[in-house]
Structure formats: C-alpha cells, structure tokens
Motif scaffolding. Structure first.
Motif, PDB file in Angstrom:
ATOM      1  N   VAL A   1     -14.610  11.028  -8.178  1.00  0.00           N
ATOM      2  CA  VAL A   1     -14.085   9.714  -8.562  1.00  0.00           C
ATOM      3  C   VAL A   1     -15.156   8.904  -9.285  1.00  0.00           C
ATOM      4  O   VAL A   1     -14.901   8.285 -10.323  1.00  0.00           O
ATOM      5  CB  VAL A   1     -13.553   8.956  -7.328  1.00  0.00           C
ATOM      6  N   ALA A   2     -16.385   8.929  -8.761  1.00  0.00           N
ATOM      7  CA  ALA A   2     -17.478   8.178  -9.385  1.00  0.00           C
ATOM      8  C   ALA A   2     -17.787   8.713 -10.786  1.00  0.00           C
ATOM      9  O   ALA A   2     -17.973   7.934 -11.734  1.00  0.00           O
ATOM     10  CB  ALA A   2     -18.716   8.236  -8.508  1.00  0.00           C
ATOM     11  N   VAL A   3     -17.831  10.027 -10.931  1.00  0.00           N
ATOM     12  CA  VAL A   3     -18.132  10.618 -12.242  1.00  0.00           C
ATOM     13  C   VAL A   3     -16.998  10.356 -13.221  1.00  0.00           C
ATOM     14  O   VAL A   3     -17.241  10.094 -14.410  1.00  0.00           O
ATOM     15  CB  VAL A   3     -18.420  12.131 -12.095  1.00  0.00           C
ATOM     16  N   THR A   4     -15.745  10.391 -12.760  1.00  0.00           N
ATOM     17  CA  THR A   4     -14.610  10.088 -13.637  1.00  0.00           C
ATOM     18  C   THR A   4     -14.691   8.663 -14.157  1.00  0.00           C
ATOM     19  O   THR A   4     -14.488   8.415 -15.351  1.00  0.00           O
ATOM     20  CB  THR A   4     -13.280  10.295 -12.891  1.00  0.00           C
ATOM     21  N   ILE A   5     -15.006   7.735 -13.281  1.00  0.00           N
ATOM     22  CA  ILE A   5     -15.150   6.338 -13.711  1.00  0.00           C
ATOM     23  C   ILE A   5     -16.280   6.210 -14.722  1.00  0.00           C
ATOM     24  O   ILE A   5     -16.146   5.530 -15.745  1.00  0.00           O
ATOM     25  CB  ILE A   5     -15.361   5.421 -12.496  1.00  0.00           C
ATOM     26  N   LEU A   6     -17.393   6.883 -14.474  1.00  0.00           N
ATOM     27  CA  LEU A   6     -18.520   6.853 -15.403  1.00  0.00           C
ATOM     28  C   LEU A   6     -18.130   7.450 -16.756  1.00  0.00           C
ATOM     29  O   LEU A   6     -18.468   6.894 -17.810  1.00  0.00           O
ATOM     30  CB  LEU A   6     -19.710   7.607 -14.804  1.00  0.00           C
ATOM     31  N   ILE A   7     -17.409   8.557 -16.743  1.00  0.00           N
ATOM     32  CA  ILE A   7     -16.979   9.199 -17.991  1.00  0.00           C
ATOM     33  C   ILE A   7     -16.045   8.290 -18.781  1.00  0.00           C
ATOM     34  O   ILE A   7     -16.074   8.270 -20.011  1.00  0.00           O
ATOM     35  CB  ILE A   7     -16.302  10.553 -17.684  1.00  0.00           C
ATOM     36  N   LEU A   8     -15.231   7.523 -18.100  1.00  0.00           N
ATOM     37  CA  LEU A   8     -14.290   6.640 -18.794  1.00  0.00           C
ATOM     38  C   LEU A   8     -14.945   5.344 -19.268  1.00  0.00           C
ATOM     39  O   LEU A   8     -14.474   4.735 -20.230  1.00  0.00           O
ATOM     40  CB  LEU A   8     -13.102   6.329 -17.891  1.00  0.00           C
ATOM     41  N   ILE A   9     -16.023   4.918 -18.636  1.00  0.00           N
ATOM     42  CA  ILE A   9     -16.696   3.674 -19.019  1.00  0.00           C
ATOM     43  C   ILE A   9     -17.676   3.878 -20.169  1.00  0.00           C
ATOM     44  O   ILE A   9     -17.768   3.039 -21.066  1.00  0.00           O
ATOM     45  CB  ILE A   9     -17.414   3.059 -17.806  1.00  0.00           C
ATOM     46  N   VAL A  10     -18.398   4.982 -20.169  1.00  0.00           N
ATOM     47  CA  VAL A  10     -19.447   5.203 -21.181  1.00  0.00           C
ATOM     48  C   VAL A  10     -18.909   5.141 -22.616  1.00  0.00           C
ATOM     49  O   VAL A  10     -19.518   4.474 -23.456  1.00  0.00           O
ATOM     50  CB  VAL A  10     -20.194   6.528 -20.899  1.00  0.00           C
ATOM     51  N   PRO A  11     -17.792   5.788 -22.959  1.00  0.00           N
ATOM     52  CA  PRO A  11     -17.307   5.659 -24.350  1.00  0.00           C
ATOM     53  C   PRO A  11     -16.913   4.230 -24.733  1.00  0.00           C
ATOM     54  O   PRO A  11     -16.979   3.874 -25.902  1.00  0.00           O
ATOM     55  CB  PRO A  11     -16.083   6.566 -24.395  1.00  0.00           C
ATOM     56  N   ALA A  12     -16.523   3.424 -23.764  1.00  0.00           N
ATOM     57  CA  ALA A  12     -16.173   2.035 -24.068  1.00  0.00           C
ATOM     58  C   ALA A  12     -17.411   1.218 -24.424  1.00  0.00           C
ATOM     59  O   ALA A  12     -17.318   0.234 -25.153  1.00  0.00           O
ATOM     60  CB  ALA A  12     -15.455   1.404 -22.886  1.00  0.00           C
ATOM     61  N   LEU A  13     -18.565   1.627 -23.930  1.00  0.00           N
ATOM     62  CA  LEU A  13     -19.805   0.906 -24.204  1.00  0.00           C
ATOM     63  C   LEU A  13     -20.458   1.325 -25.516  1.00  0.00           C
ATOM     64  O   LEU A  13     -21.237   0.561 -26.085  1.00  0.00           O
ATOM     65  CB  LEU A  13     -20.798   1.123 -23.055  1.00  0.00           C
ATOM     66  N   ILE A  14     -20.161   2.504 -25.998  1.00  0.00           N
ATOM     67  CA  ILE A  14     -20.754   3.017 -27.230  1.00  0.00           C
ATOM     68  C   ILE A  14     -19.980   2.449 -28.417  1.00  0.00           C
ATOM     69  O   ILE A  14     -18.757   2.544 -28.474  1.00  0.00           O
ATOM     70  CB  ILE A  14     -20.721   4.554 -27.255  1.00  0.00           C
ATOM     71  N   PRO A  15     -20.675   1.871 -29.398  1.00  0.00           N
ATOM     72  CA  PRO A  15     -19.965   1.306 -30.562  1.00  0.00           C
ATOM     73  C   PRO A  15     -19.354   2.411 -31.429  1.00  0.00           C
ATOM     74  O   PRO A  15     -19.913   3.499 -31.563  1.00  0.00           O
ATOM     75  CB  PRO A  15     -21.061   0.550 -31.316  1.00  0.00           C
ATOM     76  N   ASN A  16     -18.219   2.095 -32.045  1.00  0.00           N
ATOM     77  CA  ASN A  16     -17.522   3.071 -32.879  1.00  0.00           C
ATOM     78  C   ASN A  16     -18.023   3.077 -34.321  1.00  0.00           C
ATOM     79  O   ASN A  16     -17.958   4.083 -34.995  1.00  0.00           O
ATOM     80  CB  ASN A  16     -16.017   2.778 -32.890  1.00  0.00           C
ATOM     81  N   GLU A  17     -18.501   1.928 -34.789  1.00  0.00           N
ATOM     82  CA  GLU A  17     -18.913   1.816 -36.174  1.00  0.00           C
ATOM     83  C   GLU A  17     -20.399   2.139 -36.319  1.00  0.00           C
ATOM     84  O   GLU A  17     -21.211   1.769 -35.481  1.00  0.00           O
ATOM     85  CB  GLU A  17     -18.644   0.406 -36.670  1.00  0.00           C
ATOM     86  N   PRO A  18     -20.765   2.838 -37.401  1.00  0.00           N
ATOM     87  CA  PRO A  18     -22.180   3.129 -37.607  1.00  0.00           C
ATOM     88  C   PRO A  18     -22.959   1.853 -37.942  1.00  0.00           C
ATOM     89  O   PRO A  18     -22.421   0.911 -38.521  1.00  0.00           O
ATOM     90  CB  PRO A  18     -22.194   4.099 -38.787  1.00  0.00           C
ATOM     91  N   GLU A  19     -24.206   1.851 -37.587  1.00  0.00           N
ATOM     92  CA  GLU A  19     -25.058   0.690 -37.843  1.00  0.00           C
ATOM     93  C   GLU A  19     -25.450   0.666 -39.321  1.00  0.00           C
ATOM     94  O   GLU A  19     -25.784   1.689 -39.915  1.00  0.00           O
ATOM     95  CB  GLU A  19     -26.320   0.793 -36.976  1.00  0.00           C
ATOM     96  N   GLU A  20     -25.428  -0.523 -39.912  1.00  0.00           N
ATOM     97  CA  GLU A  20     -25.812  -0.665 -41.312  1.00  0.00           C
ATOM     98  C   GLU A  20     -27.322  -0.553 -41.442  1.00  0.00           C
ATOM     99  O   GLU A  20     -28.080  -1.090 -40.661  1.00  0.00           O
ATOM    100  CB  GLU A  20     -25.356  -2.018 -41.842  1.00  0.00           C
ATOM    101  N   LYS A  21     -27.751   0.168 -42.484  1.00  0.00           N
ATOM    102  CA  LYS A  21     -29.178   0.339 -42.735  1.00  0.00           C
ATOM    103  C   LYS A  21     -29.603  -0.668 -43.807  1.00  0.00           C
ATOM    104  O   LYS A  21     -29.022  -0.715 -44.898  1.00  0.00           O
ATOM    105  CB  LYS A  21     -29.487   1.755 -43.158  1.00  0.00           C
ATOM    106  N   HIS A  22     -30.605  -1.431 -43.480  1.00  0.00           N
ATOM    107  CA  HIS A  22     -31.133  -2.416 -44.419  1.00  0.00           C
ATOM    108  C   HIS A  22     -32.353  -1.828 -45.131  1.00  0.00           C
ATOM    109  O   HIS A  22     -33.278  -1.342 -44.503  1.00  0.00           O
ATOM    110  CB  HIS A  22     -31.531  -3.690 -43.690  1.00  0.00           C
ATOM    111  N   ILE A  23     -32.303  -1.896 -46.448  1.00  0.00           N
ATOM    112  CA  ILE A  23     -33.435  -1.400 -47.246  1.00  0.00           C
ATOM    113  C   ILE A  23     -34.349  -2.582 -47.552  1.00  0.00           C
ATOM    114  O   ILE A  23     -33.927  -3.601 -48.080  1.00  0.00           O
ATOM    115  CB  ILE A  23     -32.944  -0.744 -48.547  1.00  0.00           C
ATOM    116  N   HIS A  24     -35.611  -2.406 -47.210  1.00  0.00           N
ATOM    117  CA  HIS A  24     -36.577  -3.490 -47.418  1.00  0.00           C
ATOM    118  C   HIS A  24     -37.319  -3.305 -48.711  1.00  0.00           C
ATOM    119  O   HIS A  24     -37.736  -2.366 -49.155  1.00  0.00           O
ATOM    120  CB  HIS A  24     -37.581  -3.549 -46.277  1.00  0.00           C
TER     121      HIS A  24
END
Length: 62
Positions: free
Chosen positions: A39-62
């Motif tokens: 039960v604990a691992v199932t909850i962890l598996i379901l929570i982790v993808p919700a915390l990870i952003p779906n969109e890639p981070e924009e790269k800033h060129i300096h």
C-alpha cells in the motif's frame, strides 16, 4: 483502472520481495508486512509522477 493494476502488480512484487527477504534472513514470512508495504509503495508510485513536471525546462543562452 490504472490504480487497480498498479496496486495489483505492486502487491504481487512486494509479497515476493517480502518472502525472499524473510527467507534469506531466517524469519517468519508475514503477509501483513507485505500488504502494508504494498500500500505504501503504491501510494508512492502514484504520487511521484504528479510531482515531476511534464514540460521540459527552457534553456537560456547567455
């Protein structure tokens, strides 16, 4: 439905892991321990993808 299958496979894998580990260290196999961990691992598996952003981070060129 995906929650049910996630719990089903997590339950089976954690029960196998609990059996193997308890057998290796020489203690009694306990289904309750495996169920609580599943039960604990199932909850962890379901929570982790919700915390990870779906969109890639924009790269800033300096």
């Amino acid at each position: 439905m995906k929650y049910l299958w996630t719990f089903f496979w997590t339950f089976l894998l954690v029960q196998m892991l609990t059996y193997v580990v308890s057998s290796m260290i020489g203690i009694e196999y306990n289904v309750e321990t495996g169920t609580i961990l599943a039960v604990a691992v199932t909850i962890l598996i379901l929570i982790v993808p919700a915390l990870i952003p779906n969109e890639p981070e924009e790269k800033h060129i300096h």
